[in-house]
Design a protein around this motif. Structure first.
Motif, PDB file in Angstrom:
ATOM      1  N   THR A 190       0.833  -1.211   0.000  1.00  0.00           N
ATOM      2  CA  THR A 190       0.000   0.000   0.000  1.00  0.00           C
ATOM      3  C   THR A 190       0.864   1.255   0.000  1.00  0.00           C
ATOM      4  O   THR A 190       0.531   2.255  -0.634  1.00  0.00           O
ATOM      5  CB  THR A 190      -0.960   0.032   1.207  1.00  0.00           C
ATOM      6  OG1 THR A 190      -0.226   0.266   2.423  1.00  0.00           O
ATOM      7  CG2 THR A 190      -1.746  -1.253   1.331  1.00  0.00           C
ATOM      8  N   PRO A 205      -4.941   1.529  -1.959  1.00  0.00           N
ATOM      9  CA  PRO A 205      -5.694   0.529  -2.731  1.00  0.00           C
ATOM     10  C   PRO A 205      -7.199   0.574  -2.521  1.00  0.00           C
ATOM     11  O   PRO A 205      -7.964   0.184  -3.416  1.00  0.00           O
ATOM     12  CB  PRO A 205      -5.112  -0.800  -2.246  1.00  0.00           C
ATOM     13  CG  PRO A 205      -4.475  -0.511  -0.939  1.00  0.00           C
ATOM     14  CD  PRO A 205      -3.988   0.897  -1.026  1.00  0.00           C
ATOM     15  N   TYR A 206      -7.647   1.036  -1.363  1.00  0.00           N
ATOM     16  CA  TYR A 206      -9.084   1.146  -1.088  1.00  0.00           C
ATOM     17  C   TYR A 206      -9.342   2.507  -0.464  1.00  0.00           C
ATOM     18  O   TYR A 206      -8.582   2.964   0.403  1.00  0.00           O
ATOM     19  CB  TYR A 206      -9.551   0.037  -0.138  1.00  0.00           C
ATOM     20  CG  TYR A 206      -9.334  -1.350  -0.686  1.00  0.00           C
ATOM     21  CD1 TYR A 206     -10.190  -1.894  -1.639  1.00  0.00           C
ATOM     22  CD2 TYR A 206      -8.257  -2.123  -0.242  1.00  0.00           C
ATOM     23  CE1 TYR A 206      -9.984  -3.166  -2.158  1.00  0.00           C
ATOM     24  CE2 TYR A 206      -8.040  -3.392  -0.749  1.00  0.00           C
ATOM     25  CZ  TYR A 206      -8.901  -3.906  -1.709  1.00  0.00           C
ATOM     26  OH  TYR A 206      -8.688  -5.159  -2.229  1.00  0.00           O
ATOM     27  N   PRO A 239      -7.966  -4.414  -5.353  1.00  0.00           N
ATOM     28  CA  PRO A 239      -7.383  -3.111  -5.009  1.00  0.00           C
ATOM     29  C   PRO A 239      -7.321  -2.203  -6.236  1.00  0.00           C
ATOM     30  O   PRO A 239      -7.181  -2.670  -7.370  1.00  0.00           O
ATOM     31  CB  PRO A 239      -5.975  -3.468  -4.511  1.00  0.00           C
ATOM     32  CG  PRO A 239      -5.688  -4.814  -5.097  1.00  0.00           C
ATOM     33  CD  PRO A 239      -6.999  -5.509  -5.186  1.00  0.00           C
ATOM     34  N   LEU A 254      -0.332  -7.149  -2.728  1.00  0.00           N
ATOM     35  CA  LEU A 254      -1.672  -6.828  -2.227  1.00  0.00           C
ATOM     36  C   LEU A 254      -2.644  -7.994  -2.392  1.00  0.00           C
ATOM     37  O   LEU A 254      -3.862  -7.796  -2.369  1.00  0.00           O
ATOM     38  CB  LEU A 254      -2.204  -5.587  -2.960  1.00  0.00           C
ATOM     39  CG  LEU A 254      -1.412  -4.295  -2.730  1.00  0.00           C
ATOM     40  CD1 LEU A 254      -1.931  -3.184  -3.629  1.00  0.00           C
ATOM     41  CD2 LEU A 254      -1.469  -3.869  -1.268  1.00  0.00           C
TER      42      LEU A 254
END
Length: 425
Positions: free
Chosen positions: A203, A214-215, A234, A251
């Motif tokens: 991340t 990623p989110y 992601p 990820l």
């Protein structure tokens, strides 16, 4: 980095450290810039009086014991501590530089080459932590400081011993930063493994390369649902193509599908070497790009140009995708360090894949914290004493050549020093 003055309620001394100003504030307390009796700068973390109880003391004592255990060139080292003081405190090495989050938000994403260098450096640092049987558990952009000697990892307040069942958190409580947290940690699974730090590093690298995580969601519950849902991939939007395979694997939703930190180092090394550089060279370029004031060189030449001094070194013209020259034998300075005084510096970050020019930014550089903030760069050439002095008007016409003038010698010396400080060899 910037400090703020001490307030009237702040102590002036903690342990043997004189407090000089505030550099950040965390959930448990205040972080000060301190100075040891011998003049050594330190980041002094003090628990807030309002939350000093047996539980907070126990957690603080655990953080101190963990900091005594971790070591390595990429870890901000513990200097001293007292968990039994009226106001428990600890002092760590002070890293003079912004955190990665603030740097990217201020200056934009890093070029892919520098992201790879950052990944190899931090992964290697985490490897030393994991060898001690520890996990960081809260790696995020704000916990990576970009110091003058390269990036360093800070804030081991959530670190735990791997495979340990002991915890100071309440049952069914998840502690950490949700947007950088792997699914198994968000789900409260135990025991956690080193794969949690690999995910978090993924991340961090994604943020360094793109400026986003990623989110992302405005609602914390929605964010947790996205992180823990295996069907929600992601967001890798804007990721340089050469980084996509590595970040995708780091990820991965399943912990066992992620690479080890050693494999991350090797992957980053292979991609850097494919661009014709050694990893050590890329690391030096990362430090130059992130730790040096962005206007350090650009402010020098306009001042000299205003007095008729022409840059003594030519600006090489080389395509961005051309292989790097042998900097140890080249007579011309790389474009990373020189710009013609008659050119308008290009805006924006350097072109991929290789950072061949520093992105010109405002001379007032927004900085970050040891946890959040810090102190001004003492070598910032925006200080008047560091700039070439303007020639005094004597009423006489200028000499035909300034090659041997005092101004030219000063300018040439500053050019040589700037080049030597940033040379890739």
């Amino acid at each position: 980095m910037q400090t703020t003055p001490l307030s009237p309620e702040d102590p002036v001394r903690i342990g043997g450290f004189e407090l000089l100003g505030r550099i950040g504030q965390g959930g448990m307390g205040q972080v000060y810039l301190g100075e040891s009796p011998g003049g050594e700068p330190a980041a002094v973390k003090v628990i807030k009086p309002s939350i000093v109880d047996s539980t907070s003391r126990q957690r603080f004592a655990q953080e101190i014991e963990i900091l005594k255990t971790v070591w390595g060139a990429r870890i901000a080292q513990l200097l001293d501590a007292d968990a039994d003081a009226e106001q428990p405190w600890l002092a760590t090495e002070y890293v003079e530089g912004p955190d990665l989050g603030k740097h990217v938000m201020t200056h934009g994403p890093l070029p892919a080459l520098l992201v790879l260098s950052l990944g190899a450096t931090i992964a290697e640092g985490l490897g030393y932590v994991h060898k001690q049987g520890l996990l960081h558990r809260d790696l995020k952009p704000a916990n990576i400081l970009l110091g003058p000697n390269g990036p360093k990892i800070i804030d081991f307040g959530l670190a735990v011993f791997a495979e340990s069942s002991a915890s100071l958190t309440a049952a069914n409580t998840v502690v950490g930063t949700p947007s950088c947290m792997p699914p198994e940690q968000a789900n409260g699974e135990k025991p956690l493994t080193s794969a949690v730090d690999v995910y978090a590093l993924g991340t961090v690298l994604l943020f360094a390369a793109t400026g986003h995580l990623p989110y992302h969601a405005t609602n914390i519950h929605v964010l947790f649902r996205m992180v823990t849902d295996p069907a929600t991939a992601p967001d890798l939007t804007g990721t340089p193509p050469e980084l996509v395979p590595l970040l995708t694997s780091m990820l991965s939703h399943q912990a066992q599908a992620r690479p080890t930190v050693s494999e991350v180092v090797q992957h980053c090394r292979a991609l850097v070497e494919a661009q014709g550089l050694k990893l050590a060279q890329a690391r030096r370029r990362l430090t130059t790009y992130t730790a040096a004031p962005p206007q350090e060189f650009l402010t020098l030449l306009p001042a000299a140009a205003s007095e008729g001094v022409v840059s003594p070194l030519p600006v090489p013209s080389r395509p961005a995708d051309a292989p790097p020259t042998d900097e140890s034998t080249s007579e011309a300075a790389p474009t990373l360090f020189l710009t013609s005084p008659h050119q308008t510096p290009p805006a924006g970050p350097p072109a991929e894949p290789e950072p061949t020019a520093l992105a010109p930014q405002s001379t007032q550089r927004t900085q970050s914290t040891q946890d959040e903030q810090g102190t001004p760069d003492k070598q910032d050439p925006s200080n008047a004493q560091d700039l070439p002095r303007r020639a005094r008007d004597t009423g006489r016409p200028p000499a035909r050549s300034l090659r041997h003038s005092a101004q030219a010698r000063r300018t040439a010396q500053q050019l040589r020093e700037a080049y030597a400080a940033r040379a890739g060899f």
